[in-house]
Design a protein around this motif. Structure first.
Motif, short mmCIF file in Angstrom:
data_model
loop_
_atom_site.label_atom_id
_atom_site.label_comp_id
_atom_site.label_asym_id
_atom_site.label_seq_id
_atom_site.Cartn_x
_atom_site.Cartn_y
_atom_site.Cartn_z
N THR A 159 0.51 82.19 -65.52
CA THR A 159 -0.16 81.61 -63.88
C THR A 159 -0.23 83.11 -63.20
N TYR A 160 -0.98 83.10 -62.25
CA TYR A 160 -1.27 84.43 -61.69
C TYR A 160 0.04 84.97 -60.83
N ARG A 161 1.21 84.04 -60.80
CA ARG A 161 2.25 84.57 -60.43
C ARG A 161 3.13 85.27 -61.14
N ASP A 162 2.85 85.32 -62.45
CA ASP A 162 3.52 86.29 -63.59
C ASP A 162 3.53 87.60 -63.23
N TRP A 163 2.51 88.13 -62.34
CA TRP A 163 2.39 89.47 -61.94
C TRP A 163 3.51 90.05 -60.98
N PHE A 217 -8.55 83.95 -60.29
CA PHE A 217 -8.30 82.90 -61.31
C PHE A 217 -6.87 82.35 -61.23
N LEU A 218 -6.48 81.09 -61.39
CA LEU A 218 -5.26 80.45 -61.29
C LEU A 218 -4.72 80.45 -62.67
N GLY A 219 -5.60 80.14 -63.47
CA GLY A 219 -5.04 79.97 -64.86
C GLY A 219 -4.53 81.05 -65.65
N GLY A 220 -3.43 80.96 -66.38
CA GLY A 220 -2.81 82.27 -67.29
C GLY A 220 -3.72 82.43 -68.49
N CYS A 221 -3.50 83.60 -69.15
CA CYS A 221 -4.55 84.00 -70.21
C CYS A 221 -4.01 83.39 -71.51
N ILE A 222 -2.76 82.87 -71.71
CA ILE A 222 -2.17 82.33 -73.06
C ILE A 222 -3.04 81.04 -73.27
N GLY A 223 -3.24 80.26 -72.53
CA GLY A 223 -4.00 79.22 -72.46
C GLY A 223 -5.47 79.37 -73.19
N GLY A 224 -6.00 80.41 -72.34
CA GLY A 224 -7.29 80.79 -72.65
C GLY A 224 -7.47 81.61 -74.04
N ILE A 225 -6.25 82.33 -74.44
CA ILE A 225 -6.17 82.88 -75.81
C ILE A 225 -6.31 81.93 -76.98
N SER A 226 -5.17 80.72 -76.70
CA SER A 226 -4.93 79.76 -77.55
C SER A 226 -6.38 78.94 -77.81
N ARG A 227 -6.97 78.72 -76.54
CA ARG A 227 -8.46 77.93 -76.72
C ARG A 227 -9.38 78.95 -77.65
N TRP A 228 -9.42 80.19 -77.33
CA TRP A 228 -10.49 80.87 -78.05
C TRP A 228 -10.16 80.99 -79.54
#
Length: 268
Positions: A159-163, A217-228
């Motif tokens: 999530t964006y709050r991980d920053w 963007f609200l969604g984190g990148c782990i989900g995006g990487i997994s989908r890719w």
């Protein structure tokens, strides 16, 4: 035994074809290896990694991966190139032996990756969080993180709050970046569609999700990487099979060339 024509003791006379095919293939990969090596060196020089104040940390520079891979590929293929054109059995055996080792290592890595696929997401998350933590202090980590967030349209690990894990973007930080996110998290990081707005993510962590979704963007990148990975696993597998097949073919042709060279030496 061997590769036969009509004679029971004479191998197929394909030495010249094998020699020049192996030479040209290795020559092409030697050039490619030198290009990768040059790219890595250019990266090190452009970042001034050889400067006295940065030389101590050069061992962790990702550009060394390109330098190492380029150097090893160029040396290996040059060995096969010279061995083929000079019909040097020692160089050809060295080339073939190293290729067999590389093939074995790649197969073992593929087996390990398949058996540990449930843990890949854990490693991706820890790597992403580590890259985010060093975002402001390491140009390479910043580049990698920005590329991932821009191309996958994501922000943070989950999530964006991980920053919040970054000391500069942490909400307790005294700096101007406090409670913000990088500009690559922004839905539209350009002012008037032309000028890069590096401050578009300031204060984004203070916003609730409903308000923030219009800005970042609200969604984190782990989900995006997994989908890719899921969407492209067929392509990745096909590329891996082709690369492995080329190496196996090179070993086969080298072995056949060695057999032909040895036969001609015995019957010269």
């Amino acid at each position: 035994m061997g590769f036969f024509t009509g004679s029971a003791d004479r191998p197929l006379d394909c030495k010249q074809e094998d020699k020049y095919f192996l030479f040209l293939c290795n020559l092409a990969f030697t050039v490619f290896g030198l290009m990768v090596l040059g790219l890595g060196m250019w990266g090190l020089i452009s970042k001034e990694s050889f400067a006295q104040e940065r030389i101590g940390s050069i061992g962790t520079d990702p550009m060394l991966v390109l330098v190492s891979l380029g150097f090893l590929l160029a040396v290996l293929c040059l060995t096969g190139c010279v061995g083929a054109i000079r019909e040097n059995s020692c160089l050809l055996r060295l080339f073939s032996g190293i290729l067999l080792i590389l093939i074995t290592v790649q197969v073992l890595i593929a087996i390990m990756a398949y058996s540990m696929q449930d843990q890949i997401e854990v490693y991706l998350r820890s790597g992403m969080l580590a890259a985010m933590a060093g975002y402001q202090d390491d140009l390479d980590l910043r580049f990698i993180t920005d590329e991932i967030q821009t191309n996958l349209q994501c922000c943070g690990a989950d999530t964006y709050r991980d920053w919040e894990t970054n000391i500069y973007y942490n909400c307790s930080s005294p700096g101007v970046l406090a409670c913000g996110v990088p500009a690559t998290c922004c839905v539209d990081p350009l002012d008037n569609g032309t000028v890069w707005n590096s401050q578009c993510g300031l204060g984004a962590q203070r916003l609730d999700e409903f308000t923030a979704q219009s800005t970042i963007f609200l969604g984190g990148c782990i989900g995006g990487i997994s989908r890719w990975i899921e969407q492209n696993q067929g392509l990745v597998g096909a590329v891996a099979v082709v690369v492995l097949g080329v190496q196996i073919l090179a070993v086969f042709i080298t072995t056949r060339l060695l057999e032909s060279i040895n036969w001609h030496k015995m019957h010269a």
